[in-house]
Each structure stands twice: as structure tokens, then as C-alpha cells.
Enzyme design. Structure first.
Site, PDB file in Angstrom:
ATOM      1  N   ARG A   1      72.531  -3.447  -1.556  1.00 17.57           N
ATOM      2  CA  ARG A   1      72.528  -4.905  -1.359  1.00 17.57           C
ATOM      3  C   ARG A   1      72.675  -5.622  -2.708  1.00 17.57           C
ATOM      4  NH1 ARG A   1      73.488  -8.598   2.588  1.00 17.57           N
ATOM      5  NH2 ARG A   1      72.230 -10.488   2.293  1.00 17.57           N
TER       6      ARG A   1
ATOM      7  N   GLN B   1      64.233  -6.694 -11.800  1.00 17.93           N
ATOM      8  CA  GLN B   1      62.986  -6.022 -12.161  1.00 17.93           C
ATOM      9  C   GLN B   1      61.925  -6.120 -11.041  1.00 17.93           C
ATOM     10  OE1 GLN B   1      60.431  -7.539 -15.350  1.00 17.93           O
ATOM     11  NE2 GLN B   1      60.650  -5.577 -16.356  1.00 17.93           N
TER      12      GLN B   1
ATOM     13  N   THR C   1      46.066   9.794  23.960  1.00 15.91           N
ATOM     14  CA  THR C   1      47.416  10.141  23.537  1.00 15.91           C
ATOM     15  C   THR C   1      47.812  11.412  24.281  1.00 15.91           C
ATOM     16  OG1 THR C   1      47.019   9.140  21.401  1.00 15.91           O
ATOM     17  CG2 THR C   1      48.855  10.687  21.534  1.00 15.91           C
TER      18      THR C   1
ATOM     19  N   HIS D   1      64.429  -5.185   2.525  1.00 19.05           N
ATOM     20  CA  HIS D   1      65.538  -5.333   3.479  1.00 19.05           C
ATOM     21  C   HIS D   1      65.876  -6.801   3.775  1.00 19.05           C
ATOM     22  CE1 HIS D   1      65.083  -1.037   4.267  1.00 19.05           C
ATOM     23  NE2 HIS D   1      66.168  -1.079   5.013  1.00 19.05           N
ATOM     24  N   GLY D   2      65.074  -7.724   3.257  1.00 21.38           N
ATOM     25  CA  GLY D   2      65.334  -9.136   3.552  1.00 21.38           C
ATOM     26  C   GLY D   2      65.368  -9.370   5.059  1.00 21.38           C
TER      27      GLY D   2
ATOM     28  N   GLU E   1      36.413   5.094  25.293  1.00 22.22           N
ATOM     29  CA  GLU E   1      36.274   4.470  26.614  1.00 22.22           C
ATOM     30  C   GLU E   1      36.638   2.997  26.472  1.00 22.22           C
ATOM     31  OE1 GLU E   1      32.346   5.332  28.122  1.00 22.22           O
ATOM     32  OE2 GLU E   1      32.763   7.495  28.202  1.00 22.22           O
TER      33      GLU E   1
ATOM     34  N   GLU F   1      41.843   7.914  15.008  1.00 22.03           N
ATOM     35  CA  GLU F   1      40.929   8.892  14.369  1.00 22.03           C
ATOM     36  C   GLU F   1      39.916   8.211  13.457  1.00 22.03           C
ATOM     37  OE1 GLU F   1      41.774  12.436  14.879  1.00 22.03           O
ATOM     38  OE2 GLU F   1      43.414  11.751  16.115  1.00 22.03           O
TER      39      GLU F   1
HETATM   40  C1  LIG Z   1      47.738   4.295  20.059  1.00 20.33           C
HETATM   41  C2  LIG Z   1      46.345   4.809  20.099  1.00 20.33           C
HETATM   42  C3  LIG Z   1      46.104   6.131  20.447  1.00 20.33           C
HETATM   43  C4  LIG Z   1      44.799   6.615  20.546  1.00 20.33           C
HETATM   44  N1  LIG Z   1      44.580   7.918  20.950  1.00 20.33           N
HETATM   45  C5  LIG Z   1      43.318   8.335  21.204  1.00 20.33           C
HETATM   46  C6  LIG Z   1      43.067   9.645  21.754  1.00 20.33           C
HETATM   47  O1  LIG Z   1      43.991  10.442  21.931  1.00 20.33           O
HETATM   48  N2  LIG Z   1      41.794   9.972  22.097  1.00 20.33           N
HETATM   49  C7  LIG Z   1      40.743   9.134  21.892  1.00 20.33           C
HETATM   50  O2  LIG Z   1      39.613   9.503  22.202  1.00 20.33           O
HETATM   51  N3  LIG Z   1      40.935   7.895  21.337  1.00 20.33           N
HETATM   52  C8  LIG Z   1      42.192   7.485  20.997  1.00 20.33           C
HETATM   53  N4  LIG Z   1      42.414   6.232  20.471  1.00 20.33           N
HETATM   54  C9  LIG Z   1      41.278   5.335  20.297  1.00 20.33           C
HETATM   55  C10 LIG Z   1      40.900   5.116  18.847  1.00 20.33           C
HETATM   56  O3  LIG Z   1      40.262   6.257  18.341  1.00 20.33           O
HETATM   57  C11 LIG Z   1      40.023   3.849  18.791  1.00 20.33           C
HETATM   58  O4  LIG Z   1      40.840   2.738  19.101  1.00 20.33           O
HETATM   59  C12 LIG Z   1      39.373   3.680  17.441  1.00 20.33           C
HETATM   60  O5  LIG Z   1      38.407   4.669  17.221  1.00 20.33           O
HETATM   61  C13 LIG Z   1      38.723   2.294  17.312  1.00 20.33           C
HETATM   62  O6  LIG Z   1      37.899   2.031  18.397  1.00 20.33           O
HETATM   63  P1  LIG Z   1      38.017   0.646  19.188  1.00 20.33           P
HETATM   64  O7  LIG Z   1      39.450   0.402  19.465  1.00 20.33           O
HETATM   65  O8  LIG Z   1      37.081   0.693  20.333  1.00 20.33           O
HETATM   66  O9  LIG Z   1      37.534  -0.439  18.154  1.00 20.33           O
HETATM   67  P2  LIG Z   1      36.000  -0.869  17.931  1.00 20.33           P
HETATM   68  O10 LIG Z   1      35.153   0.323  17.741  1.00 20.33           O
HETATM   69  O11 LIG Z   1      35.631  -1.844  18.988  1.00 20.33           O
HETATM   70  O12 LIG Z   1      36.128  -1.645  16.534  1.00 20.33           O
HETATM   71  C14 LIG Z   1      36.650  -2.962  16.429  1.00 20.33           C
HETATM   72  C15 LIG Z   1      36.595  -3.375  14.944  1.00 20.33           C
HETATM   73  O13 LIG Z   1      35.232  -3.360  14.492  1.00 20.33           O
HETATM   74  C16 LIG Z   1      35.116  -2.508  13.362  1.00 20.33           C
HETATM   75  N5  LIG Z   1      33.798  -1.843  13.423  1.00 20.33           N
HETATM   76  C17 LIG Z   1      33.272  -1.118  14.437  1.00 20.33           C
HETATM   77  N6  LIG Z   1      32.036  -0.683  14.114  1.00 20.33           N
HETATM   78  C18 LIG Z   1      31.790  -1.129  12.843  1.00 20.33           C
HETATM   79  C19 LIG Z   1      30.689  -0.988  11.934  1.00 20.33           C
HETATM   80  N7  LIG Z   1      29.591  -0.267  12.260  1.00 20.33           N
HETATM   81  N8  LIG Z   1      30.774  -1.588  10.736  1.00 20.33           N
HETATM   82  C20 LIG Z   1      31.885  -2.285  10.385  1.00 20.33           C
HETATM   83  N9  LIG Z   1      32.964  -2.451  11.195  1.00 20.33           N
HETATM   84  C21 LIG Z   1      32.898  -1.876  12.410  1.00 20.33           C
HETATM   85  C22 LIG Z   1      36.253  -1.508  13.494  1.00 20.33           C
HETATM   86  O14 LIG Z   1      36.573  -0.926  12.234  1.00 20.33           O
HETATM   87  C23 LIG Z   1      37.351  -2.405  14.038  1.00 20.33           C
HETATM   88  O15 LIG Z   1      37.930  -3.127  12.966  1.00 20.33           O
HETATM   89  C24 LIG Z   1      43.712   5.748  20.287  1.00 20.33           C
HETATM   90  C25 LIG Z   1      43.964   4.417  19.906  1.00 20.33           C
HETATM   91  C26 LIG Z   1      45.248   3.948  19.806  1.00 20.33           C
HETATM   92  C27 LIG Z   1      45.487   2.509  19.430  1.00 20.33           C
END
Ligand SMILES: Cc1cc2nc3c(=O)[nH]c(=O)nc-3n(C[C@H](O)[C@H](O)[C@H](O)COP(=O)(O)OP(=O)(O)OC[C@H]3O[C@@H](n4cnc5c(N)ncnc54)[C@H](O)[C@@H]3O)c2cc1C
Length: 401
Positions: free
Chosen positions: A284, A295, A162, A354-355, A131, A379
């Protein structure tokens, strides 16, 4: 390029499927991927080809018209496809997760209704947990389903779907208090609703709006959307498995196989980056010889190839563990974590090789450079994987003193 990422012990059928998919990737995906990606264009023709190959039904049991293949076969196909273009693997991934959830948790009527058409790619799946205010913290979900006679009324806003626009069946996780009094643990008061809809954008069914595509830095071509439920009415027989309160576990089961899948994508993208890097390094010239003869560049290639091999081995191990019927959350978490981190590193090394040309949109590595970061997030982020891994290790290595 056949030396790296080989898998021992495959059956003849698995080898045949993989060679067909690799052929398809080389002929139908790689030549058009970068151009379509730059235009953010949905790969309709490629998707039709995948349907013909039966890939939408790869893991769906034969009794429902699928190929009934294992998670390992599926993951190896995903690896091949991501080697061609990661977005295409994204198109089948959410479909595969929803089909898997139906197979594992659906009622007989739900399986009979959806799986045969999913196997043909006629019904296409998306799954929706995230959400606007949460991704990692699934327990904080606020979208809600409330019972009203023979229906549920769903309200709330979802984010990051997605295939949100192109799918016709979305597994949506909502809070549902029915039968779960105030104070019930959050993960025990969630339900997965099977929401059927038209493909497209706007109001795709009364009470359900898919506003439009989110403009992303990479992973283009595949649509990622929001989903808004405003009094969306769902028949009670569209609760996954027929009973409320099980949604969290069903989704986590789906995400667990999804993690192997993301690991496989990381393996595929890293393999392609290695192929591009090793090829460019031999063409290249600097200081009178191919850069591959310096190396420092050879060391880079050595590190890249080692990472490709290690990630592949862990991904295969996680898939085989699940296929044997064992719990694989530790292995899937490790494989996803390692493969996505290594993928980013291998892509970055290929980019450096690729520079300046790596920065040009004419070179494929530019696309890979924008794709790899998504694997660090989708995920479950690296931090979330490490939390899962850490917890499981403490279970396994409990202090006995
Ligand atoms: C291109 C794309 C496609 C996606 N597709 C889907 C989909 O099909 N269905 C779906 O349901 N979701 C989907 N997602 C959502 C995705 O699963 C979430 O973005 C992801 O789980 C992270 O949640 P958030 O973005 O709310 O980050 P947040 O949960 O807000 O996290 C922000 C940061 O805080 C860190 N963090 C959070 N909690 C903790 C903790 N307890 N301890 C330490 N660090 C923490 C996280 O690792 C991250 O670095 C998609 C996301 C993207 C970008």
C-alpha cells in the site's frame, strides 16, 4: 515468514511433525478458512485431514494408538493450526483436554474403552463446566448427579460447550452429594461424568438434549452449544476415575493444559496478523511511498513482532515446564494472559495497517479481528488468570519478616 516464533532444541521428530502441519495449514486451511467461516460451515474435509495426520491422538500414549507426543509438540501444532484458522484449533482442543483427563485420571477400563478410538478421531471429546449462571465461579455449579442403584441420574443445564454437537463423549462436571455431607466444601463435592452420545442436535440420547448452535460473533465453523440433562441416566462406571468428589481437581488439571493451548492459539493468530500486516504495509502506497516506509508503521510492525516473540517464548516455557513434570499453573496462567492480550493488540494493529480495507470481509484480517476476543474469555478470563498468578506469587514470595 520463518524468522519469528522459532523454538530452539526441538527433536527431529518434532520438527518433522511441525513442518507437516505447517504444510497442511498453508495448503488445506488458509485458502478456505475465511470463506467457510463466513458461512459458519463446519470444516469436515479439514477434520478428515487432521485425522489422517494423527493429530487427534498426538498426546495419547502409543500403547493406545496415539503418537505419545509432549505438550510442547501439541502446543506448537496448535499454534500452526490457529495461524491458519482458530476454529480448527478449537475442534481439537476440547478433544485433547478430555483425552488428557482420561489419561491422567481415568480407570484402566475407561482408558481402554475410549483412548484408542479417540486417537483415531472416531470418538470426539467435549468438556462441560460452564452453566448459564456461571463460568468463572465453577464452585457455584448447580447441575447434579444423584446415585440410583448402578447408575447416576443427571439433571441441569450446561452452557458454552465447544464441539457440543459434533462430539460423542462429553466430560460433564456436576455436583454429587453422595458421600459428601451437607457443608462439604463445594470443590470437594463435584464429579466428572463421562457422557457418551450421538453427534448432532436435538435429543441425542434419552434425557440429553443439545438444542442447537449458539450464534457467535466469531470463532465460527466450530459448533458451540448448550446441553440440557433431564433425568439423564449414566452407568456408575462412567464416573471419571471411578470415585466421586474429584471432579473439580480433574477439570482444573485439564484446564491447566488447556491454558497452554489457548496461549498457543493466541500466538498463532498473532503470527498470522503480523504476516498480513507486514505484507500489506509493503504493498500500500501513501504520500509517494509504501506505508512500511513511514516510521509510524514501522514502529507498529516492530511492536507487533516483539509481542509475537514474547508470547511464543512464554507459551513454550509453560509447555516445557508441564512436560518436565513440574507444576505449571503460574507459567500457564501468565502465558495465557499475555498471549491473549498481545494477540488482540497485534490483530488490532494489523487491522489499522489495512486502513479501510481491514473493515471489508474480503480481507482476512476482518475474520481475525472477530476471533481474537474469544481468547480473552475462554479457559478463564484475564481477571481469573491474574487471580491465579497473584495467589501463586504470594506463595512463592511469602513475607518472611
Ligand atoms: C466461544 C466460547 C466457547 C466456550 N467453550 C467452553 C467449553 O467448551 N466448555 C466450558 O465449560 N466453557 C466454555 N466456555 C465458557 C467460558 O469458559 C466462560 O465464558 C468463561 O469462563 C467466563 O465465564 P462467564 O462467561 O460466565 O463470565 P463471568 O464469570 O460471569 O465473568 C464476567 C466478568 O466478570 C469478571 N469476573 C468474574 N469473577 C471475578 C472476580 N472474582 N474478580 C474480578 N473479576 C471477575 C470476569 O473476568 C468477566 O470479565 C466458552 C465460552 C465461549 C465464549
Amino acid at each position: 515468514m520463518a524468522r519469528l516464533a522459532q523454538t530452539a532444541g526441538l527433536t527431529d521428530i518434532q520438527q518433522e511433525i511441525l513442518s507437516t502441519v505447517r504444510n497442511f495449514v498453508d495448503k488445506e486451511i488458509i485458502p478456505v478458512a475465511t470463506e467457510l467461516e463466513h458461512r459458519d460451515e463446519y470444516p469436515t474435509q479439514i477434520v478428515e485431514g487432521l485425522k489422517e495426520l494423527g493429530l487427534f491422538g498426538l498426546m495419547i500414549p502409543e500403547e493406545y494408538g496415539g503418537l505419545g507426543e509432549s505438550l510442547l509438540t501439541y502446543a506448537l501444532c496448535v499454534e500452526e493450526i490457529a495461524r491458519g484458522w482458530m476454529s480448527v484449533s478449537g475442534i481439537i482442543n476440547t478433544h485433547f483436554i478430555v483425552a488428557y483427563m482420561l489419561k491422567q485420571h481415568g480407570t484402566q477400563e475407561q482408558k481402554d474403552t475410549f483412548l484408542p478410538r479417540m486417537a483415531l478421531g472416531e470418538v470426539r471429546g467435549a468438556f462441560s463446566m460452564s452453566e448459564p449462571a456461571l463460568g468463572s465461579d465453577v464452585s457455584a455449579i448447580s447441575s447434579k448427579g444423584v446415585r440410583d442403584g448402578d447408575e447416576y441420574v443427571l439433571n441441569g443445564q450446561k452452557m458454552w460447550l465447544t464441539n457440543g454437537g459434533t462430539s460423542t463423549l462429553v466430560a460433564v462436571l456436576c455436583r454429587s452429594d453422595e458421600g459428601h455431607p451437607e457443608g462439604t466444601a463445594p470443590h470437594k463435592s463435584m464429579t466428572t461424568f463421562l457422557v457418551e452420545k450421538e453427534a448432532g442436535f436435538g435429543e441425542v440420547r434419552p434425557g440429553l438434549t443439545i438444542p442447537g448452535k449458539i450464534d457467535k460473533m466469531g470463532y465460527k465453523g466450530v459448533d458451540t452449544t448448550e446441553l440440557i440433562m433431564d433425568g439423564l441416566r449414566i452407568p456408575a462406571n462412567r464416573v471419571l476415575g471411578g470415585a466421586t468428589g474429584r471432579g473439580f481437581y480433574q477439570m482444573m488439571d485439564g484446564v491447566e493444559v488447556g491454558r497452554v493451548n489457548v496461549a498457543a492459539r493466541g500466538c498463532g493468530v498473532a503470527q498470522r496478523a503480523f504476516e498480513l500486516g507486514v505484507s500489506y504495509a509493503q504493498q500500500r502506497h501513501t504520500f509517494g511511498k509504501p506505508i512500511a516506509q513511514h516510521q509510524a508503521i514501522q514502529f507498529k510492525l516492530a511492536e507487533m513482532a516483539t509481542k509475537v516473540e514474547a508470547a511464543h517464548a512464554m507459551m513454550v516455557n509453560a509447555a516445557r515446564k508441564k512436560d518436565s513434570g513440574e507444576r505449571n499453573d503460574l507459567e500457564a496462567g501468565m502465558a495465557k494472559y499475555l498471549a491473549s492480550e498481545y494477540c488482540k493488540e497485534v490483530v488490532e494493529d494489523a487491522f489499522r495497517i489495512h486502513g479501510g480495507y481491514g473493515f471489508s470481509k474480503e480481507y482476512e484480517i476482518e475474520r481475525l479481528y472477530r476471533e481474537a476476543p474469544m481468547l480473552l474469555i475462554g479457559e478463564g478470563t484475564a481477571e481469573i488468570q491474574k487471580m491465579i498468578i497473584g495467589r501463586r506469587l504470594l506463595e512463592e514470595y511469602r513475607f518472611q519478616g
